[in-house]
Write a protein that holds these residues in place. Structure first.
Motif, PDB file in Angstrom:
ATOM      1  N   PRO A 147      79.406  30.289   7.214  1.00  0.00           N
ATOM      2  CA  PRO A 147      78.760  31.452   7.746  1.00  0.00           C
ATOM      3  C   PRO A 147      77.562  30.900   8.448  1.00  0.00           C
ATOM      4  O   PRO A 147      76.864  29.936   8.083  1.00  0.00           O
ATOM      5  CB  PRO A 147      78.602  32.422   6.619  1.00  0.00           C
ATOM      6  N   PRO A 148      77.127  31.765   9.201  1.00  0.00           N
ATOM      7  CA  PRO A 148      76.045  31.229  10.092  1.00  0.00           C
ATOM      8  C   PRO A 148      74.735  30.725   9.401  1.00  0.00           C
ATOM      9  O   PRO A 148      73.960  29.997   9.325  1.00  0.00           O
ATOM     10  CB  PRO A 148      75.733  32.250  11.213  1.00  0.00           C
ATOM     11  N   PHE A 149      74.506  31.875   8.303  1.00  0.00           N
ATOM     12  CA  PHE A 149      73.257  31.619   7.582  1.00  0.00           C
ATOM     13  C   PHE A 149      73.386  30.179   6.786  1.00  0.00           C
ATOM     14  O   PHE A 149      72.442  29.512   6.822  1.00  0.00           O
ATOM     15  CB  PHE A 149      73.124  32.745   6.479  1.00  0.00           C
ATOM     16  N   LEU A 150      74.500  29.918   6.113  1.00  0.00           N
ATOM     17  CA  LEU A 150      74.668  28.733   5.499  1.00  0.00           C
ATOM     18  C   LEU A 150      74.870  27.598   6.414  1.00  0.00           C
ATOM     19  O   LEU A 150      74.465  26.333   5.828  1.00  0.00           O
ATOM     20  CB  LEU A 150      76.036  28.879   4.517  1.00  0.00           C
ATOM     21  N   ALA A 151      75.408  27.592   7.330  1.00  0.00           N
ATOM     22  CA  ALA A 151      75.650  26.559   8.363  1.00  0.00           C
ATOM     23  C   ALA A 151      74.328  26.024   9.048  1.00  0.00           C
ATOM     24  O   ALA A 151      74.073  24.734   8.948  1.00  0.00           O
ATOM     25  CB  ALA A 151      76.524  26.932   9.658  1.00  0.00           C
ATOM     26  N   ALA A 152      73.322  26.742   8.882  1.00  0.00           N
ATOM     27  CA  ALA A 152      71.988  26.519   9.441  1.00  0.00           C
ATOM     28  C   ALA A 152      71.179  25.589   8.183  1.00  0.00           C
ATOM     29  O   ALA A 152      70.349  25.007   8.450  1.00  0.00           O
ATOM     30  CB  ALA A 152      70.987  27.710   9.801  1.00  0.00           C
ATOM     31  N   ARG A 153      71.618  25.655   7.266  1.00  0.00           N
ATOM     32  CA  ARG A 153      71.099  25.018   6.079  1.00  0.00           C
ATOM     33  C   ARG A 153      71.834  23.920   5.599  1.00  0.00           C
ATOM     34  O   ARG A 153      71.538  23.408   4.340  1.00  0.00           O
ATOM     35  CB  ARG A 153      70.808  26.324   4.926  1.00  0.00           C
ATOM     36  N   LEU A 154      72.899  23.448   6.091  1.00  0.00           N
ATOM     37  CA  LEU A 154      74.007  22.491   5.696  1.00  0.00           C
ATOM     38  C   LEU A 154      73.934  21.678   6.776  1.00  0.00           C
ATOM     39  O   LEU A 154      74.355  21.998   7.989  1.00  0.00           O
ATOM     40  CB  LEU A 154      75.219  22.877   5.052  1.00  0.00           C
ATOM     41  N   ASP A 155      73.496  20.309   6.686  1.00  0.00           N
ATOM     42  CA  ASP A 155      73.564  18.959   7.637  1.00  0.00           C
ATOM     43  C   ASP A 155      74.262  17.982   7.110  1.00  0.00           C
ATOM     44  O   ASP A 155      74.115  17.651   6.007  1.00  0.00           O
ATOM     45  CB  ASP A 155      72.281  18.710   8.115  1.00  0.00           C
ATOM     46  N   ARG A 156      75.323  17.558   7.646  1.00  0.00           N
ATOM     47  CA  ARG A 156      76.393  16.433   7.307  1.00  0.00           C
ATOM     48  C   ARG A 156      75.253  15.323   6.840  1.00  0.00           C
ATOM     49  O   ARG A 156      75.654  14.387   6.129  1.00  0.00           O
ATOM     50  CB  ARG A 156      77.218  16.164   8.503  1.00  0.00           C
ATOM     51  N   GLY A 157      74.212  15.180   7.549  1.00  0.00           N
ATOM     52  CA  GLY A 157      73.363  13.795   7.345  1.00  0.00           C
ATOM     53  C   GLY A 157      72.553  13.954   5.949  1.00  0.00           C
ATOM     54  O   GLY A 157      71.960  12.965   5.588  1.00  0.00           O
ATOM     55  N   ALA A 158      72.511  15.069   5.661  1.00  0.00           N
ATOM     56  CA  ALA A 158      72.072  15.505   4.152  1.00  0.00           C
ATOM     57  C   ALA A 158      73.002  15.041   2.768  1.00  0.00           C
ATOM     58  O   ALA A 158      72.381  15.105   1.768  1.00  0.00           O
ATOM     59  CB  ALA A 158      71.841  16.519   4.016  1.00  0.00           C
ATOM     60  N   VAL A 159      74.137  14.427   2.914  1.00  0.00           N
ATOM     61  CA  VAL A 159      75.005  14.132   2.192  1.00  0.00           C
ATOM     62  C   VAL A 159      74.416  13.181   1.315  1.00  0.00           C
ATOM     63  O   VAL A 159      74.231  13.021  -0.057  1.00  0.00           O
ATOM     64  CB  VAL A 159      76.522  13.604   2.667  1.00  0.00           C
ATOM     65  N   PRO A 160      73.661  11.942   1.774  1.00  0.00           N
ATOM     66  CA  PRO A 160      73.122  11.182   0.833  1.00  0.00           C
ATOM     67  C   PRO A 160      71.753  11.664  -0.154  1.00  0.00           C
ATOM     68  O   PRO A 160      71.737  11.393  -1.280  1.00  0.00           O
ATOM     69  CB  PRO A 160      72.397  10.084   1.450  1.00  0.00           C
ATOM     70  N   PHE A 161      71.271  13.041   0.518  1.00  0.00           N
ATOM     71  CA  PHE A 161      70.364  13.537  -0.269  1.00  0.00           C
ATOM     72  C   PHE A 161      70.965  14.283  -1.351  1.00  0.00           C
ATOM     73  O   PHE A 161      70.196  14.345  -2.508  1.00  0.00           O
ATOM     74  CB  PHE A 161      69.429  14.580   0.388  1.00  0.00           C
ATOM     75  N   ALA A 162      72.018  15.030  -1.201  1.00  0.00           N
ATOM     76  CA  ALA A 162      72.961  15.819  -2.100  1.00  0.00           C
ATOM     77  C   ALA A 162      73.102  14.904  -3.391  1.00  0.00           C
ATOM     78  O   ALA A 162      72.954  15.072  -4.462  1.00  0.00           O
ATOM     79  CB  ALA A 162      74.008  16.177  -1.504  1.00  0.00           C
ATOM     80  N   VAL A 163      73.669  13.731  -3.077  1.00  0.00           N
ATOM     81  CA  VAL A 163      74.067  12.538  -4.129  1.00  0.00           C
ATOM     82  C   VAL A 163      72.936  12.157  -4.950  1.00  0.00           C
ATOM     83  O   VAL A 163      72.879  12.252  -6.039  1.00  0.00           O
ATOM     84  CB  VAL A 163      74.980  11.425  -3.647  1.00  0.00           C
ATOM     85  N   GLY A 164      71.859  11.707  -4.170  1.00  0.00           N
ATOM     86  CA  GLY A 164      70.525  11.248  -4.908  1.00  0.00           C
ATOM     87  C   GLY A 164      69.931  12.482  -5.642  1.00  0.00           C
ATOM     88  O   GLY A 164      69.246  12.193  -6.906  1.00  0.00           O
ATOM     89  N   ASP A 165      69.857  13.699  -5.224  1.00  0.00           N
ATOM     90  CA  ASP A 165      69.268  14.777  -5.938  1.00  0.00           C
ATOM     91  C   ASP A 165      70.052  14.796  -7.262  1.00  0.00           C
ATOM     92  O   ASP A 165      69.560  15.264  -8.262  1.00  0.00           O
ATOM     93  CB  ASP A 165      69.326  16.049  -5.195  1.00  0.00           C
ATOM     94  N   LEU A 166      71.311  15.026  -7.259  1.00  0.00           N
ATOM     95  CA  LEU A 166      72.139  15.137  -8.459  1.00  0.00           C
ATOM     96  C   LEU A 166      71.759  13.868  -9.376  1.00  0.00           C
ATOM     97  O   LEU A 166      71.895  14.132 -10.582  1.00  0.00           O
ATOM     98  CB  LEU A 166      73.613  15.269  -8.039  1.00  0.00           C
ATOM     99  N   ILE A 167      71.770  12.833  -8.996  1.00  0.00           N
ATOM    100  CA  ILE A 167      71.382  11.680  -9.630  1.00  0.00           C
ATOM    101  C   ILE A 167      70.335  11.750 -10.259  1.00  0.00           C
ATOM    102  O   ILE A 167      70.021  11.424 -11.482  1.00  0.00           O
ATOM    103  CB  ILE A 167      71.889  10.321  -9.075  1.00  0.00           C
ATOM    104  N   ALA A 168      69.174  12.201  -9.693  1.00  0.00           N
ATOM    105  CA  ALA A 168      67.735  12.236 -10.023  1.00  0.00           C
ATOM    106  C   ALA A 168      67.591  13.341 -11.248  1.00  0.00           C
ATOM    107  O   ALA A 168      67.134  13.087 -12.188  1.00  0.00           O
ATOM    108  CB  ALA A 168      66.492  12.843  -8.978  1.00  0.00           C
ATOM    109  N   LEU A 169      68.552  14.368 -10.967  1.00  0.00           N
ATOM    110  CA  LEU A 169      68.431  15.718 -11.996  1.00  0.00           C
ATOM    111  C   LEU A 169      69.036  14.853 -13.249  1.00  0.00           C
ATOM    112  O   LEU A 169      68.597  15.108 -14.396  1.00  0.00           O
ATOM    113  CB  LEU A 169      69.129  16.793 -11.521  1.00  0.00           C
TER     114      LEU A 169
END
Length: 136
Positions: free
Chosen positions: A4-26
């Protein structure tokens, strides 16, 4: 199917390393915290204990972080934009995690524990992202 447009504006393919790193940090934060209150022997004898510790906070994170913008295009640009976004995402995600821990999973959500989770989670997530940009 497109997001959906709301979520599409908040998800960027370039952020995948951040998602992985955030989960590892937590996971590292929650593991270290658990080891401050139990022993390795206890965790070895109770293999489902750690997943029960992780679950409420990871559920809160996965549900809230994308909505707030932790993985938006702005989150991948600079530390100046990424660190505030991850901290702003952690605060409500931790609140969801604390509520889940208190009412659904094993554990409580005492005020001191809540304060520690809010502060140390912000430091862990913001710290790893700041380090990422410094080393990049």
């Amino acid at each position: 199917m497109d997001a959906p447009p709301f979520l599409a504006a908040r998800l960027d393919r370039g952020a995948v390393p951040f998602a992985v790193g955030d989960l590892i940090a937590l996971i590292l934060l929650l593991t270290v915290g658990t080891l401050n209150h139990t022993t390795v022997e206890f965790l070895t004898a109770n293999p489902l204990y750690l997943p029960g510790v992780y679950a409420p906070f990871l559920i809160g994170w996965v549900a809230i972080a994308p909505l707030v913008g932790a993985y938006s295009a702005g989150a991948v640009e600079t530390a100046k934009s990424s660190v505030p976004l991850v901290v702003r995402s952690w605060l409500p995600a931790a609140a969801v995690g604390l509520a889940l821990r208190a009412f659904v999973f094993r554990g409580g959500a005492e005020l001191a524990f809540a304060a520690v989770m809010l502060v140390l989670g912000s430091v862990a997530l913001g710290g790893w992202r700041a380090l990422y940009f410094r080393l990049r």
